[in-house]
Write a protein that holds these residues in place. Structure first.
Motif, PDB file in Angstrom:
ATOM      1  N   ASN A 138     -56.631  -2.149  17.300  1.00 46.00           N
ATOM      2  CA  ASN A 138     -55.911  -0.904  17.050  1.00 46.00           C
ATOM      3  C   ASN A 138     -56.726   0.257  17.628  1.00 46.00           C
ATOM      4  OD1 ASN A 138     -53.863  -2.207  15.685  1.00 46.00           O
ATOM      5  ND2 ASN A 138     -54.811  -1.923  13.676  1.00 46.00           N
ATOM      6  N   SER A 144     -47.787   4.591  23.523  1.00 33.81           N
ATOM      7  CA  SER A 144     -46.648   4.184  22.696  1.00 33.81           C
ATOM      8  C   SER A 144     -46.711   2.707  22.288  1.00 33.81           C
ATOM      9  CB  SER A 144     -45.335   4.441  23.448  1.00 33.81           C
ATOM     10  OG  SER A 144     -45.287   3.668  24.645  1.00 33.81           O
ATOM     11  N   ARG A 145     -47.806   2.027  22.615  1.00 36.10           N
ATOM     12  CA  ARG A 145     -47.946   0.620  22.237  1.00 36.10           C
ATOM     13  C   ARG A 145     -48.118   0.475  20.724  1.00 36.10           C
ATOM     14  NH1 ARG A 145     -45.125  -1.572  25.106  1.00 36.10           N
ATOM     15  NH2 ARG A 145     -44.479   0.592  25.331  1.00 36.10           N
ATOM     16  N   ARG A 146     -47.811  -0.697  20.227  1.00 42.78           N
ATOM     17  CA  ARG A 146     -47.878  -0.959  18.790  1.00 42.78           C
ATOM     18  C   ARG A 146     -49.276  -0.737  18.239  1.00 42.78           C
ATOM     19  NH1 ARG A 146     -49.240  -5.673  16.148  1.00 42.78           N
ATOM     20  NH2 ARG A 146     -49.238  -6.803  18.140  1.00 42.78           N
ATOM     21  N   HIS A 147     -50.305  -1.079  19.011  1.00 42.05           N
ATOM     22  CA  HIS A 147     -51.689  -0.938  18.533  1.00 42.05           C
ATOM     23  C   HIS A 147     -52.189   0.510  18.573  1.00 42.05           C
ATOM     24  CE1 HIS A 147     -52.623  -5.107  17.760  1.00 42.05           C
ATOM     25  NE2 HIS A 147     -52.196  -5.471  18.961  1.00 42.05           N
ATOM     26  N   ARG A 172     -52.234   3.832  17.113  1.00 45.17           N
ATOM     27  CA  ARG A 172     -51.846   4.327  15.797  1.00 45.17           C
ATOM     28  C   ARG A 172     -51.778   5.858  15.715  1.00 45.17           C
ATOM     29  NH1 ARG A 172     -51.911   0.024  12.213  1.00 45.17           N
ATOM     30  NH2 ARG A 172     -51.468  -1.813  13.475  1.00 45.17           N
TER      31      ARG A 172
END
Length: 453
Positions: free
Chosen positions: A143, A189-192, A194
Motif C-alpha cells: 500500500n 488511482s490503483r487499489r493500493h 490509499r
C-alpha cells in the motif's frame, strides 16, 4: 559521485505485527525536507510507524536528524537532481551511474518489502516528489501514499481557466485535462494507492475528477517557518507614523547550491546597486524612512567569504552594529550611506518574515516567501536550476506574486510600480496564501496517513 552506504544510524526497535512499517521514498533535497516534516508529525501520533527511508536523489542527510535508517545505496549525481530542466544534465547523470543506481534502488525496495512480508508486518510506502518515487511505490506491491511536490495545475491554469502560452509545445502539459498525465493518474488511482496529497487546492479539485483519493491538506513547505519574534501586530493611534519611520527591508534569496548560488549572488548585487541608485526620491515613492536594509538569506552550505568579497568591491564597509534584531549573533553587517547589508546563515525564517519584498533566484525559498503573502521579483539566471525555463515556470506557478525580469537593472522599476499600487499588493497577499496554503499541512497529512494506511 561516490556511492554511500546506508547511513550509520540506529535502527528502530523490533516491531510487532500490529505496528506499521513505513518506507519513505523521496527524490531531491527539498523532497527530503518535506518528508522529514511529515515524519516528525507521524512520530508524535499514538502508535507511530517504524520508519525507513530511501532517498532516490542525493545522500539523504536530512533523515539523520530523525535517526531514520536508509535501506539502500545513495549517491550524489552531477545534476543535483535537476535533470528535468536540461538534457545535458541527464546525460551527465547517466555517465555518472544513474542507471546502475536506479536498478540498485529498485532491488533495495523489493528486498525491504519482501523482508517485511516474511516477518508478517504491515507495510506501506510514502512517495514524496514526482512520478519516479510513485513508480517505485506502485511496483513494490505494498500500500502507498503520494505527496505530489513537483506538479501543480497552476503551471497551466488559474481559477479563471487555462493560461495563454507562447510555446507551441505547452499543450502537451495539459493534453489530457490535467497537469498530471494519464499514466500518472493511473498510478494514483490503483487499489493500493490509499491517499494522494497534491500541493494546492486547485490541483486537488482537478484530480478529483478521476477516481483518485486526493486530499486538500495544504503544502508542508509552509510549515516550520515561524520567526524568532512575535508576528502579532497591535494597531495604535500612531501606527501610520510607525510605518513611515521604519526602514524598507529587502530579502535576498540567491539559492543554496554552489557554484550557481555564487553566480546568482553577483546578479542580485547588481540589482541592489540599481535599486539604491533609484532611491533618490524614494521617500515619496515608498512612504518610509530613508533607511533600507538588504537581508541576505544565505544557505549554511555556502561560503560567506566569497559573498562578502563582492560587497567590498561594491563599496560596502563592514560594521559591528546590527540595525535590526535577528536570531543570528554571527550575522555579518555592512553599510553604505543610509543602507545596510546583512548576511545571515542562521536566521532564514526571520529573513522571510521581515522582508517587504524579495529579490529572488531560488526555488523553494521563493515559494515560501510568496506563501507569506509577499511579492518576489525574480531574475532569470543561467542554471542549472534557476535558468530562464525554470523561472518562467515558477512565474506561472506563483502567478501575480512573482514578477519576472530578464535583467537585474529592471528590478528597481518593478519595485517602484509595486509600491505605487496598494491594490496590487493586496492581490499578491491573497494570492500567495491561496497558492501555498496555511501552515500545519504536515500534521494534517500525518493524521490522514495514520487512518488511510
Amino acid at each position: 559521485m561516490n556511492d554511500v552506504s546506508p547511513l550509520s544510524v540506529a535502527s528502530p526497535a523490533p516491531s510487532s505485527s500490529s505496528r506499521l512499517q513505513l518506507l519513505v521514498l523521496s527524490n531531491g533535497h527539498g523532497e527530503d525536507v518535506i518528508a522529514i516534516r511529515i515524519l516528525q508529525a507521524l512520530q508524535q501520533q499514538s502508535n507511530p510507524p517504524d520508519i525507513f527511508a530511501l532517498p532516490l536523489v542525493g545522500e539523504g542527510h536530512a533523515y539523520q536528524q530523525l535517526n531514520v535508517p536508509v535501506i539502500g545505496s545513495v549517491r550524489t549525481l552531477p545534476s543535483g537532481g535537476f535533470i528535468y530542466m536540461d538534457g545535458r544534465q541527464l546525460a551527465k547523470d547517466v555517465r555518472g551511474g544513474l542507471l546502475q543506481l536506479t536498478l540498485s534502488q529498485i532491488k533495495a525496495v523489493r528486498r525491504w518489502v519482501k523482508s517485511q512480508k516474511k516477518q508478517g508486518n504491515r507495510k506501506a510506502i510514502l512517495a514524496v516528489g514526482d512520478i519516479v518515487p510513485l513508480l517505485f511505490a506502485k511496483f513494490s506491491g505494498a500500500n502507498y501514499a503520494f505527496v505530489g511536490t513537483a506538479k501543480s495545475e497552476y503551471y497551466v491554469r488559474d481559477e479563471s481557466g487555462l493560461l495563454p502560452r507562447k510555446n507551441k509545445g505547452a499543450k502537451w502539459e495539459n493534453f489530457s485535462g490535467s497537469i498530471y498525465h494519464p499514466w500518472e493518474r493511473w498510478l494514483m488511482s490503483r487499489r493500493h494507492c490509499r491517499a494522494v496529497f497534491p500541493r494546492d487546492s486547485l490541483t486537488t479539485e482537478i484530480l478529483k475528477k478521476w477516481p483518485i483519493p486526493a486530499f486538500n491538506l495544504g503544502n508542508p513547505m509552509m510549515d516550520g517557518l515561524s520567526p524568532s519574534f512575535p508576528t502579532q501586530r497591535f494597531y495604535s493611534g500612531d501606527i501610520q507614523q510607525q510605518e513611515i519611520a521604519r526602514p524598507l527591508i529587502v530579502t535576498l534569496l540567491p539559492g543554496s547550491r554552489a557554484p550557481e548560488a555564487y553566480n546568482n549572488w553577483e546578479t542580485i548585487t547588481v540589482a541592489v546597486s540599481a535599486l539604491l541608485a533609484s532611491f533618490r526620491e524614494r521617500d515619496s515613492v515608498f512612504n518610509t524612512s530613508g533607511t533600507i536594509i538588504f537581508l541576505g538569506a544565505i544557505a549554511p552550505s555556502l561560503d560567506c567569504n566569497t559573498l562578502t568579497k563582492t560587497l567590498t568591491i561594491q563599496g560596502w564597509r563592514s560594521q559591528s552594529e546590527l540595525p535590526i534584531q535577528l536570531s543570528d549573533p554571527n550575522a555579518l553587517t555592512f553599510k553604505q550611506k543610509n543602507a545596510y547589508f546583512i548576511l545571515t546563515q542562521q536566521a532564514y525564517n526571520d529573513c522571510l518574515h521581515l522582508g517587504d519584498f524579495a529579490i529572488a533566484m531560488a526555488g523553494t525559498a521563493t515559494e515560501q516567501f510568496v506563501g507569506l503573502g509577499k511579492p518576489a521579483i525574480a531574475i532569470s539566471g543561467q542554471g542549472p536550476q534557476y535558468n530562464p525555463g525554470f523561472a518562467e515556470a515558477q512565474s506561472r506557478l506563483l502567478g501575480p506574486s512573482l514578477i519576472l525580469v530578464d535583467q537585474p537593472s529592471k528590478v528597481a522599476k518593478e519595485v517602484q510600480s509595486l509600491f505605487q499600487n496598494p491594490d496590487r499588493l493586496q492581490i499578491i497577499a491573497d494570492n500567495g496564501l491561496l497558492r501555498m496554503g496555511q501552515p500545519g499541512a504536515a500534521q494534517r497529512i500525518a493524521e490522514c496517513l495514520q487512518s488511510r494506511l
